[in-house]
Enzyme design. Structure first.
Site, short mmCIF file in Angstrom:
data_model
loop_
_atom_site.label_atom_id
_atom_site.label_comp_id
_atom_site.label_asym_id
_atom_site.label_seq_id
_atom_site.Cartn_x
_atom_site.Cartn_y
_atom_site.Cartn_z
N ARG A 78 0.80 -1.13 0.06
CA ARG A 78 -0.18 0.03 -0.18
C ARG A 78 0.79 1.48 0.06
O ARG A 78 0.52 2.05 -0.72
CB ARG A 78 -0.88 0.05 1.24
N CYS A 106 -0.79 6.66 8.89
CA CYS A 106 -1.16 5.05 8.29
C CYS A 106 -2.24 5.74 7.28
O CYS A 106 -2.05 6.32 6.45
CB CYS A 106 -1.54 4.22 9.38
#
Length: 285
Positions: A184, A243
């Site tokens: 990611r 995040c």
């Protein structure tokens, strides 16, 4: 007072002492939001209460948000009222846990610090460690909480906004650490947000790197060595953790504190806010 981690035997002794205590189980599955409550009712530490990421630790309505992103923070005032409804007052030791490698419990740990409550610790290893130490478990709904008054104090944890980060990009004095999985971070895949990639210049340390196979945090010396290698000379005080939505970044933040590197700031909106803000740059690879 426990302020970072507490072991299962330490919690057992604390419970036996009769000291004011609130055990808060934050078990939560991102793709199955009701699963954590089901897990709690199947088995939990006696006397604990379930705390839900969406209902207690976020403001999904948008009416009282203190941050952006997929899991926006509620205002400190709203959160203090929720804590009181859960039976927590300022004189209590809070112990938080989950079944997901200290992800959602880390969020509650950080939010309590943000509200000025220092007496909060994560149960190292979560419910599995509690059971391994011979701790009793109960099933069914939690007993009704006795309402309490939780008064806000000066924050012990601090945030960075998207604008502050954007203004400091490429300048000395800011070091970004992204806790998402490597794929990611690189932008190879993005299952949750509309844009793949990362904030330019960010370093990557997946939050799972902080724990051992049994779910407990790595030793402090090992964590310190790993973070110092990652930082490569950058000042730990310059770090801003983030995040996807401000939740899984906290294990990195807590790990740095366990390692003796201080308490860094959190970008609570994280990638989900950054990539939805027009004009902000995106990097891949």
């Amino acid at each position: 007072m426990y302020t970072t981690l507490i072991t299962a035997p330490q919690l057992q002794r604390l419970m036996a002492s009769g000291a004011p205590l609130r055990v808060m189980d934050c078990s939560f599955e991102l793709m199955k939001p009701d699963a954590g409550h089901v897990q709690f009712e199947a088995e939990h530490i006696p006397g604990s209460v379930h705390v839900h990421l969406d209902h207690h630790l976020s403001d999904k309505s948008g009416a009282d948000r203190a941050s952006g992103g997929r899991h926006p923070l509620p205002s400190r005032e709203t959160f203090a009222a929720r804590l009181g409804a859960l039976g927590l007052h300022n004189g209590m030791q809070a112990v938080v846990l989950d079944r997901q490698a200290i992800t959602t419990s880390g969020r509650l740990w950080w939010m309590l610090k943000w509200c000025g409550h220092d007496a909060v610790a994560v149960l190292d290893g979560g419910l599995a460690a509690w059971k391994d130490a011979g701790g009793a478990v109960a099933s069914g709904p939690a007993a009704p909480s006795v309402p309490a008054t939780f008064a806000l104090k000066e924050p012990l944890a601090h945030t960075a906004s998207a604008q502050e980060i954007a203004d400091a990009l490429g300048r000395p004095g800011q070091t970004l650490i992204d806790a998402r999985a490597a794929a990611r971070f690189r932008g190879a895949t993005e299952p949750l947000d509309p844009v793949a990639g990362h904030i330019p210049g960010a370093l990557n340390r997946p939050s799972s790197d902080n724990v051992m196979p049994d779910g407990r945090f790595k030793p402090a010396a090992q964590l310190r060595n790993e973070f110092e290698r990652l930082l490569a000379g950058h000042d730990p005080a310059s770090v801003v953790h983030h995040c996807g939505s401000g939740v899984s970044a906290v294990p990195n933040l807590l790990a740095m504190e366990i390692a003796g590197l201080g308490r860094a700031r959190l970008f609570p909106g994280s990638w989900s806010e950054w990539c939805n803000t027009p004009g902000l740059p995106v990097a891949q690879g």
